[in-house]
Design an enzyme around this catalytic site. Structure first.
Site, PDB file in Angstrom:
ATOM      1  N   GLY A   9       3.682  -9.649   2.642  1.00  0.00           N
ATOM      2  CA  GLY A   9       2.418  -9.122   2.138  1.00  0.00           C
ATOM      3  C   GLY A   9       2.620  -8.623   0.718  1.00  0.00           C
ATOM      4  O   GLY A   9       3.582  -9.002   0.036  1.00  0.00           O
ATOM      5  N   TRP A  11       3.606  -5.760  -0.461  1.00  0.00           N
ATOM      6  CA  TRP A  11       4.817  -4.995  -0.724  1.00  0.00           C
ATOM      7  C   TRP A  11       6.078  -5.865  -0.515  1.00  0.00           C
ATOM      8  O   TRP A  11       6.999  -5.822  -1.321  1.00  0.00           O
ATOM      9  CB  TRP A  11       4.862  -3.737   0.163  1.00  0.00           C
ATOM     10  N   ARG A  30       5.052 -14.616   9.008  1.00  0.00           N
ATOM     11  CA  ARG A  30       4.509 -15.483  10.071  1.00  0.00           C
ATOM     12  C   ARG A  30       3.739 -16.670   9.467  1.00  0.00           C
ATOM     13  O   ARG A  30       3.581 -17.688  10.103  1.00  0.00           O
ATOM     14  CB  ARG A  30       3.621 -14.691  11.023  1.00  0.00           C
ATOM     15  N   LYS A 161       0.451  11.005   3.068  1.00  0.00           N
ATOM     16  CA  LYS A 161      -0.194  10.892   1.743  1.00  0.00           C
ATOM     17  C   LYS A 161      -1.314   9.865   1.784  1.00  0.00           C
ATOM     18  O   LYS A 161      -2.277   9.963   1.020  1.00  0.00           O
ATOM     19  CB  LYS A 161       0.842  10.592   0.656  1.00  0.00           C
ATOM     20  N   SER A 224      -4.807   1.944  -4.973  1.00  0.00           N
ATOM     21  CA  SER A 224      -4.493   2.320  -3.590  1.00  0.00           C
ATOM     22  C   SER A 224      -5.561   1.805  -2.634  1.00  0.00           C
ATOM     23  O   SER A 224      -6.760   2.059  -2.816  1.00  0.00           O
ATOM     24  CB  SER A 224      -4.427   3.851  -3.465  1.00  0.00           C
ATOM     25  N   VAL A 249      -3.957  -4.074   4.490  1.00  0.00           N
ATOM     26  CA  VAL A 249      -3.757  -2.922   5.362  1.00  0.00           C
ATOM     27  C   VAL A 249      -4.074  -1.629   4.605  1.00  0.00           C
ATOM     28  O   VAL A 249      -3.807  -1.520   3.390  1.00  0.00           O
ATOM     29  CB  VAL A 249      -2.302  -2.899   5.891  1.00  0.00           C
TER      30      VAL A 249
HETATM   31  N1  LIG Z   1       1.103  -2.519  -1.138  1.00  0.00           N
HETATM   32  C1  LIG Z   1       1.767  -1.487  -1.633  1.00  0.00           C
HETATM   33  O1  LIG Z   1       1.580  -1.106  -2.812  1.00  0.00           O
HETATM   34  C2  LIG Z   1       2.748  -0.749  -0.785  1.00  0.00           C
HETATM   35  C3  LIG Z   1       2.737  -0.881   0.604  1.00  0.00           C
HETATM   36  N2  LIG Z   1       3.640  -0.160   1.349  1.00  0.00           N
HETATM   37  C4  LIG Z   1       3.648  -0.263   2.826  1.00  0.00           C
HETATM   38  O2  LIG Z   1       4.175  -1.547   3.210  1.00  0.00           O
HETATM   39  C5  LIG Z   1       3.594  -1.945   4.450  1.00  0.00           C
HETATM   40  C6  LIG Z   1       3.020  -3.333   4.280  1.00  0.00           C
HETATM   41  O3  LIG Z   1       1.983  -3.199   3.322  1.00  0.00           O
HETATM   42  P1  LIG Z   1       1.477  -4.431   2.435  1.00  0.00           P
HETATM   43  O4  LIG Z   1       2.555  -5.452   2.278  1.00  0.00           O
HETATM   44  O5  LIG Z   1       0.862  -3.864   1.214  1.00  0.00           O
HETATM   45  O6  LIG Z   1       0.340  -5.008   3.405  1.00  0.00           O
HETATM   46  P2  LIG Z   1      -0.478  -6.378   3.280  1.00  0.00           P
HETATM   47  O7  LIG Z   1      -1.754  -6.141   4.001  1.00  0.00           O
HETATM   48  O8  LIG Z   1      -0.499  -6.845   1.862  1.00  0.00           O
HETATM   49  O9  LIG Z   1       0.438  -7.409   4.103  1.00  0.00           O
HETATM   50  C7  LIG Z   1       0.758  -7.190   5.435  1.00  0.00           C
HETATM   51  C8  LIG Z   1       1.630  -8.378   5.871  1.00  0.00           C
HETATM   52  O10 LIG Z   1       1.980  -8.191   7.250  1.00  0.00           O
HETATM   53  C9  LIG Z   1       1.718  -9.410   7.957  1.00  0.00           C
HETATM   54  N3  LIG Z   1       1.390  -9.090   9.343  1.00  0.00           N
HETATM   55  C10 LIG Z   1       0.288  -8.452   9.797  1.00  0.00           C
HETATM   56  N4  LIG Z   1       0.340  -8.355  11.141  1.00  0.00           N
HETATM   57  C11 LIG Z   1       1.510  -8.948  11.528  1.00  0.00           C
HETATM   58  C12 LIG Z   1       2.142  -9.180  12.784  1.00  0.00           C
HETATM   59  N5  LIG Z   1       1.566  -8.761  13.919  1.00  0.00           N
HETATM   60  N6  LIG Z   1       3.339  -9.826  12.802  1.00  0.00           N
HETATM   61  C13 LIG Z   1       3.914 -10.240  11.648  1.00  0.00           C
HETATM   62  N7  LIG Z   1       3.375 -10.066  10.431  1.00  0.00           N
HETATM   63  C14 LIG Z   1       2.186  -9.410  10.374  1.00  0.00           C
HETATM   64  C15 LIG Z   1       0.544 -10.038   7.219  1.00  0.00           C
HETATM   65  O11 LIG Z   1       0.508 -11.421   7.455  1.00  0.00           O
HETATM   66  C16 LIG Z   1       0.884  -9.715   5.769  1.00  0.00           C
HETATM   67  O12 LIG Z   1       1.755 -10.682   5.258  1.00  0.00           O
HETATM   68  C17 LIG Z   1       2.525  -0.878   4.794  1.00  0.00           C
HETATM   69  O13 LIG Z   1       3.054   0.038   5.726  1.00  0.00           O
HETATM   70  C18 LIG Z   1       2.280  -0.183   3.445  1.00  0.00           C
HETATM   71  O14 LIG Z   1       1.875   1.171   3.605  1.00  0.00           O
HETATM   72  C19 LIG Z   1       4.550   0.700   0.789  1.00  0.00           C
HETATM   73  C20 LIG Z   1       4.586   0.842  -0.575  1.00  0.00           C
HETATM   74  C21 LIG Z   1       3.717   0.118  -1.459  1.00  0.00           C
HETATM   75  O1  LIG Z   2       2.271   3.447  -0.659  1.00  0.00           O
HETATM   76  C1  LIG Z   2       1.751   2.990  -1.665  1.00  0.00           C
HETATM   77  C2  LIG Z   2       2.184   3.420  -3.034  1.00  0.00           C
HETATM   78  O2  LIG Z   2       3.357   4.214  -2.978  1.00  0.00           O
HETATM   79  C3  LIG Z   2       0.607   2.032  -1.587  1.00  0.00           C
HETATM   80  O3  LIG Z   2      -0.531   2.784  -1.287  1.00  0.00           O
HETATM   81  P1  LIG Z   2      -1.781   2.059  -0.550  1.00  0.00           P
HETATM   82  O4  LIG Z   2      -1.259   1.562   0.783  1.00  0.00           O
HETATM   83  O5  LIG Z   2      -2.818   3.135  -0.444  1.00  0.00           O
HETATM   84  O6  LIG Z   2      -2.197   0.918  -1.442  1.00  0.00           O
END
Ligand SMILES: NC(=O)C1=CN([C@@H]2O[C@H](COP(=O)(O)OP(=O)(O)OC[C@H]3O[C@@H](n4cnc5c(N)ncnc54)[C@H](O)[C@@H]3O)[C@@H](O)[C@H]2O)C=CC1
Ligand SMILES: O=C(CO)COP(=O)(O)O
Length: 303
Positions: A9, A11, A30, A161, A224, A249
């Site tokens: 995703g 991150w 996946r 947060k 965010s 997410v």
């Molecule tokens: N996006 C950001 O700036 C940041 C995100 N995070 C954390 O990282 C984690 C992931 O966030 P993002 O990558 O931004 O989310 P996203 O929504 O961009 O991607 C989520 C990914 O997980 C996959 N996924 C969803 N359900 C699934 C399942 N049941 N089995 C396997 N894969 C599955 C999706 O296909 C997608 O590739 C979250 O907990 C978020 O809080 C932490 C720091 C920064």
């Molecule tokens: O954790 C994050 C930045 O540190 C990303 O925040 P959001 O999930 O709210 O986009």
């Protein structure tokens, strides 16, 4: 260092870009992605050092379906609390690997800015200092990685947060002003620390990158997802509609319920998280502001 990233995703792909600067990095998801070294999950699981970057609410089911082996080391990069078990994510991972094989990533780090190579500071949290140092050394020169042993503090800070960030979006969406947002973030930080110290977290974690840093970043920016949920709620939109439009997410929506229920069970004073939970359940945000402005004898601590 050879690293396997699970989850492509926002991150996961940002970490893939960053860590490729200095390491041999493989990634899986996946769904197929056109990324350097995109491989199958089976191939990823042959590697020793992994990074798990899935939404918090799928971590437990994913680990149940894909048991890790004792040789694996895992850095979890997700932020949230499992709403089914009310367990912090470190508690869930400890069911599958020994604590000294685990690290947890925290700190103010928008994927969108990491993907542009913009200066970023993060924290690698582990009780195993050598493991923390190994993962920290893998980050590129534009990402300063600190290390800490306060896993509980980092996990709660990174999750909580997101709930205060929803409140920040509501505050700005209602155009309540800079005074209101400053008060909200300051009291939100006190609330995060109050909650976390009940579970053994260190106060200094909340004064640093994992707490204040990530809170100030997330609760004040349209980058965010959680802040954008708050903007939508202030416009009177239902959370289902907001999440559909978002397409990504927003962990705070789930974490708000987890914190509300944990705080009730442990009798912890969490007024802001409680109001975010109630607003997600349909309460008028304007009424929540009125209720939060009312004096309460619990408010005196840590002004
Ligand atoms: N996006 C950001 O700036 C940041 C995100 N995070 C954390 O990282 C984690 C992931 O966030 P993002 O990558 O931004 O989310 P996203 O929504 O961009 O991607 C989520 C990914 O997980 C996959 N996924 C969803 N359900 C699934 C399942 N049941 N089995 C396997 N894969 C599955 C999706 O296909 C997608 O590739 C979250 O907990 C978020 O809080 C932490 C720091 C920064
Ligand atoms: O954790 C994050 C930045 O540190 C990303 O925040 P959001 O999930 O709210 O986009």
């Amino acid at each position: 260092m050879k690293i396997g990233i699970i989850g492509a995703g926002k991150w996961g792909t940002a970490l893939h870009f960053a860590l490729l600067q200095k390491n041999e990095v493989y990634i899986t998801s996946r769904h197929k992605h056109n990324l350097t070294n995109f491989v199958s999950l089976e191939e990823i699981l042959t590697l020793e050092y992994l990074i798990l970057v899935l939404p918090a609410q799928v971590i437990r089911e994913w680990l149940q379906a894909h048991p890790l082996s004792p040789h694996h080391k895992v850095m979890l990069a997700s932020k949230g609390i499992d709403i089914k078990t009310k367990k912090f994510l470190n508690q869930i991972l400890e069911e599958y690997l020994p604590l000294n094989h685990l690290a947890f990533l925290s700190g103010p780090s928008f994927a969108a800015e990491v993907s542009k190579g913009l200066p970023t500071a993060v924290v690698v949290n582990s009780t195993n200092e050598n493991l923390a140092k190994k993962y920290a050394a893998a980050f590129p020169d534009f990402m300063k990685a600190y290390i800490s042993d306060d896993i509980v503090g980092a996990e709660i800070a990174g999750a909580y947060k997101n709930v205060i960030a929803i409140a920040g979006g509501i505050c700005d969406g209602l155009q309540l002003g800079n005074n209101a947002r400053a008060a909200l973030l300051a009291r939100g930080l006190v609330e995060m620390d109050r909650f976390a110290e009940r579970f053994g977290a260190k106060k200094e974690t909340f004064l640093g990158l994992s707490g204040a840093g990530d809170l100030f970043l997330t609760a004040s920016s349209k980058l965010s997802r959680n802040y954008r949920v708050g903007l939508g709620l202030a416009q009177g939109k239902k959370v289902e509609e907001i999440l559909k439009e978002l397409g990504e997410v927003a962990e705070g929506v789930y974490t708000a319920r987890a914190i509300y229920e944990i705080a009730k069970e442990y009798a912890i004073y969490t007024p802001i998280a409680n109001e975010v939970y109630r607003i997600l359940q349909g309460k008028d945000p304007k009424q929540s502001i009125i209720d939060l402005l009312e004096r309460n004898e619990n408010d005196s601590s840590n002004c």
